[in-house]
Design a protein around this motif. Structure first.
Motif, PDB file in Angstrom:
ATOM      1  N   PRO A   1       0.804  -1.227   0.000  1.00 30.32           N
ATOM      2  CA  PRO A   1       0.000   0.000   0.000  1.00 30.32           C
ATOM      3  C   PRO A   1       0.836   1.277   0.000  1.00 30.32           C
ATOM      4  O   PRO A   1       0.426   2.285  -0.566  1.00 30.32           O
ATOM      5  N   GLY A   2       1.994   1.245   0.624  1.00 30.98           N
ATOM      6  CA  GLY A   2       2.843   2.433   0.691  1.00 30.98           C
ATOM      7  C   GLY A   2       4.092   2.335  -0.152  1.00 30.98           C
ATOM      8  O   GLY A   2       5.094   2.987   0.147  1.00 30.98           O
ATOM      9  N   VAL A   3       4.041   1.543  -1.239  1.00 29.36           N
ATOM     10  CA  VAL A   3       5.255   1.283  -2.005  1.00 29.36           C
ATOM     11  C   VAL A   3       5.835   2.567  -2.594  1.00 29.36           C
ATOM     12  O   VAL A   3       7.053   2.753  -2.642  1.00 29.36           O
ATOM     13  N   GLU A   4       4.986   3.494  -3.037  1.00 35.68           N
ATOM     14  CA  GLU A   4       5.485   4.744  -3.614  1.00 35.68           C
ATOM     15  C   GLU A   4       6.230   5.563  -2.564  1.00 35.68           C
ATOM     16  O   GLU A   4       7.294   6.140  -2.834  1.00 35.68           O
TER      17      GLU A   4
ATOM     18  N   GLY B   1      -3.667   4.076   4.032  1.00 44.50           N
ATOM     19  CA  GLY B   1      -4.514   3.262   4.900  1.00 44.50           C
ATOM     20  C   GLY B   1      -5.823   2.890   4.251  1.00 44.50           C
ATOM     21  O   GLY B   1      -6.276   1.742   4.326  1.00 44.50           O
ATOM     22  N   GLU B   2      -6.478   3.863   3.590  1.00 50.15           N
ATOM     23  CA  GLU B   2      -7.750   3.592   2.913  1.00 50.15           C
ATOM     24  C   GLU B   2      -7.561   2.651   1.733  1.00 50.15           C
ATOM     25  O   GLU B   2      -8.411   1.795   1.456  1.00 50.15           O
ATOM     26  N   THR B   3      -6.435   2.796   1.039  1.00 52.61           N
ATOM     27  CA  THR B   3      -6.138   1.893  -0.074  1.00 52.61           C
ATOM     28  C   THR B   3      -5.999   0.459   0.420  1.00 52.61           C
ATOM     29  O   THR B   3      -6.489  -0.483  -0.209  1.00 52.61           O
ATOM     30  N   GLY B   4      -5.327   0.280   1.557  1.00 56.31           N
ATOM     31  CA  GLY B   4      -5.183  -1.054   2.130  1.00 56.31           C
ATOM     32  C   GLY B   4      -6.525  -1.679   2.439  1.00 56.31           C
ATOM     33  O   GLY B   4      -6.751  -2.865   2.205  1.00 56.31           O
TER      34      GLY B   4
ATOM     35  N   TYR C   1      -4.189   3.377  -8.828  1.00 55.61           N
ATOM     36  CA  TYR C   1      -5.474   3.770  -9.390  1.00 55.61           C
ATOM     37  C   TYR C   1      -6.429   4.245  -8.302  1.00 55.61           C
ATOM     38  O   TYR C   1      -7.049   5.313  -8.416  1.00 55.61           O
ATOM     39  N   PHE C   2      -6.544   3.480  -7.233  1.00 57.26           N
ATOM     40  CA  PHE C   2      -7.445   3.862  -6.147  1.00 57.26           C
ATOM     41  C   PHE C   2      -7.015   5.184  -5.511  1.00 57.26           C
ATOM     42  O   PHE C   2      -7.847   6.001  -5.122  1.00 57.26           O
ATOM     43  N   GLN C   3      -5.708   5.397  -5.418  1.00 55.92           N
ATOM     44  CA  GLN C   3      -5.217   6.617  -4.793  1.00 55.92           C
ATOM     45  C   GLN C   3      -5.379   7.835  -5.699  1.00 55.92           C
ATOM     46  O   GLN C   3      -5.777   8.913  -5.250  1.00 55.92           O
ATOM     47  N   ASP C   4      -5.104   7.660  -6.988  1.00 57.14           N
ATOM     48  CA  ASP C   4      -5.175   8.790  -7.916  1.00 57.14           C
ATOM     49  C   ASP C   4      -6.608   9.146  -8.299  1.00 57.14           C
ATOM     50  O   ASP C   4      -6.970  10.325  -8.349  1.00 57.14           O
TER      51      ASP C   4
ATOM     52  N   GLY D   1      -2.166  -8.195   5.393  1.00 54.39           N
ATOM     53  CA  GLY D   1      -0.903  -7.513   5.134  1.00 54.39           C
ATOM     54  C   GLY D   1      -1.099  -6.147   4.519  1.00 54.39           C
ATOM     55  O   GLY D   1      -0.408  -5.176   4.878  1.00 54.39           O
ATOM     56  N   ALA D   2      -2.062  -6.035   3.590  1.00 54.67           N
ATOM     57  CA  ALA D   2      -2.283  -4.749   2.925  1.00 54.67           C
ATOM     58  C   ALA D   2      -2.753  -3.660   3.886  1.00 54.67           C
ATOM     59  O   ALA D   2      -2.124  -2.591   3.970  1.00 54.67           O
ATOM     60  N   PRO D   3      -3.839  -3.871   4.643  1.00 53.63           N
ATOM     61  CA  PRO D   3      -4.265  -2.795   5.542  1.00 53.63           C
ATOM     62  C   PRO D   3      -3.274  -2.513   6.670  1.00 53.63           C
ATOM     63  O   PRO D   3      -3.066  -1.357   7.046  1.00 53.63           O
ATOM     64  N   VAL D   4      -2.655  -3.569   7.228  1.00 50.53           N
ATOM     65  CA  VAL D   4      -1.667  -3.342   8.291  1.00 50.53           C
ATOM     66  C   VAL D   4      -0.458  -2.596   7.731  1.00 50.53           C
ATOM     67  O   VAL D   4       0.084  -1.681   8.362  1.00 50.53           O
TER      68      VAL D   4
END
Length: 410
Positions: A27-30, A251-254, A241-244, A160-163
């Protein structure tokens, strides 16, 4: 039987921990690659935030592709699984910790970061693939055992994604440190399981030759490739995509990614048991066709709620396909070849992930998110349509095999 049940739970926990640690970074890769120095380099691998994120994810799966077969062959030749899992987990922990350390050094070029990522991936894939192979070695039904593996994979990814998103908001390096700690736990936990690898040792050449003479393995490999391609697509392009498009944070993306992974995880075991009863063909073929349609629905969703609903549907369909596909590998492979056979499946899956990152990232960068969803969703549908006649023909040709049999129903 009691020992098998306990070992099944422990091995599922190990698979969960490996996937959980991997997805912590997504989720925070960028933000993570920027913290590691990708925003302050003239590297051709980091020309944009998207390209830097893409290559950081790709590097791990390049290592998966290169080394998963090595781990499988070594395990089958040695007639042991646990020593290799322990070595892979502990070395993978060092790799994650090494990535975290590069942020403190500050002078490491992005190519050096990618090299550490390659080494981390080469080690982690051994722990992952061989733990699933140990589940293959258990009795109790191939669909059931692979359903357990699927639950572990699904929950590892779902949580794993939301955490990981929450950890990223605490500090960009936190997911790396958590992943390193988890892999140390994996190395300790797996040592309490009985090693049931067949003791009938053969040379690497003999094992590879026997697997080569089983062309029906290409069926689960092909479907595994396509399914993982879509997962890689969502892991990179879906996240951005979800973020842009919807303006979501990490957190919301996760949480939105969890809309896929939660049903995907919860339904793995019942779907695996179902495939033991009705065979592998219907779950794999029907699920794959509808899965592609679901991807298109996510890419055309006008609101966050609509996208979340489509992600839930895609998760249900993924749960229909995944355990049946892995069980089919177990059905086809001889017990002395399971390490290599599952390595082949994970190799196909890793190539799929790479395809999802590269194809999805490249198309999204050049033509936009809508086109990327159309290409990937359409590819899923197209490959399924092409593969269905071959799948059904081989199924009908498999005489002497009952539907749902663990002996090899195709």
């Amino acid at each position: 039987m009691h020992s098998s049940r306990r070992d099944r739970i422990v091995l599922a926990a190990v698979v969960f921990a490996v996937l959980f640690s991997q997805l912590l970074l997504y989720p925070g890769v960028e933000i993570l690659v920027a913290e590691l120095g990708a925003d302050a380099t003239d590297s051709p691998f980091a020309t944009t935030a998207l390209s830097a994120s893409m290559w950081f994810l790709v590097a791990e799966f390049v290592a998966y592709v290169a080394f998963v077969g090595v781990w499988g062959i070594a395990s089958d030749v040695a007639g042991r699984r646990i020593p290799f899992i322990v070595a892979g987990a502990l070395a993978g922990a060092v790799g994650y910790a090494g990535l975290a350390a590069t942020s403190l050094l500050g002078s490491i070029p992005f190519e050096g970061i990618l090299l550490v990522r390659l080494l981390q991936g080469a080690m982690t894939v051994g722990a992952f693939s061989l733990t699933i192979t140990m589940l293959m070695d258990l009795d109790g039904g191939h669909g059931k055992n692979m359903g357990v593996a699927g639950i572990a994979i699904g929950f590892g990814a779902a949580l794993g994604a939301p955490v990981g998103g929450q950890l990223t908001e605490l500090h960009p390096i936190a997911p790396l440190l958590a992943a390193a700690g988890l892999l140390v736990c994996v190395g300790l936990l797996v040592s309490i399981v009985e090693d049931r690898a067949p003791s009938d040792r053969r040379t690497a050449r003999a094992i590879l030759e026997r697997v080569r003479r089983r062309p029906t393995l290409t069926i689960p490999y092909a479907f595994g490739f396509v399914d993982r391609l879509t997962a890689g697509f969502f892991g990179l392009v879906g996240t951005l995509y979800f973020q842009d498009v919807f303006g979501l944070g990490a957190g919301e993306t996760g949480l939105l990614l969890a809309c896929f992974f939660a049903p995907f995880a919860l339904l793995q075991y019942p779907m695996g048991v179902l495939s033991d009863r009705i065979g592998r063909t219907i779950p794999i073929v029907l699920g794959s066709m509808l899965y592609g349609v679901g991807i298109l629905a996510v890419g055309t969703s006008p609101t966050v709620l609509a996208a979340a609903a489509a992600m839930v549907a895609v998760g249900v369909l993924g749960a229909l396909v995944a355990p049946a596909t892995m069980a089919l590998v177990t059905d086809i492979a001889d017990e002395t070849e399971r390490g290599v056979a599952m390595a082949g499946f994970n190799l196909a899956g890793s190539l799929g992930f790479l395809g999802g990152f590269l194809v999805g990232g490249t198309v999204a960068d050049a033509y936009g998110y809508g086109t990327a969803f159309l290409v990937v969703g359409g590819l899923e549908i197209a490959i399924a349509l092409v593969a269905v006649p071959v799948f059904v023909r081989l199924s009908l040709a498999s005489t002497g095999l009952s539907v749902g049999s663990d002996e090899g129903d195709v």
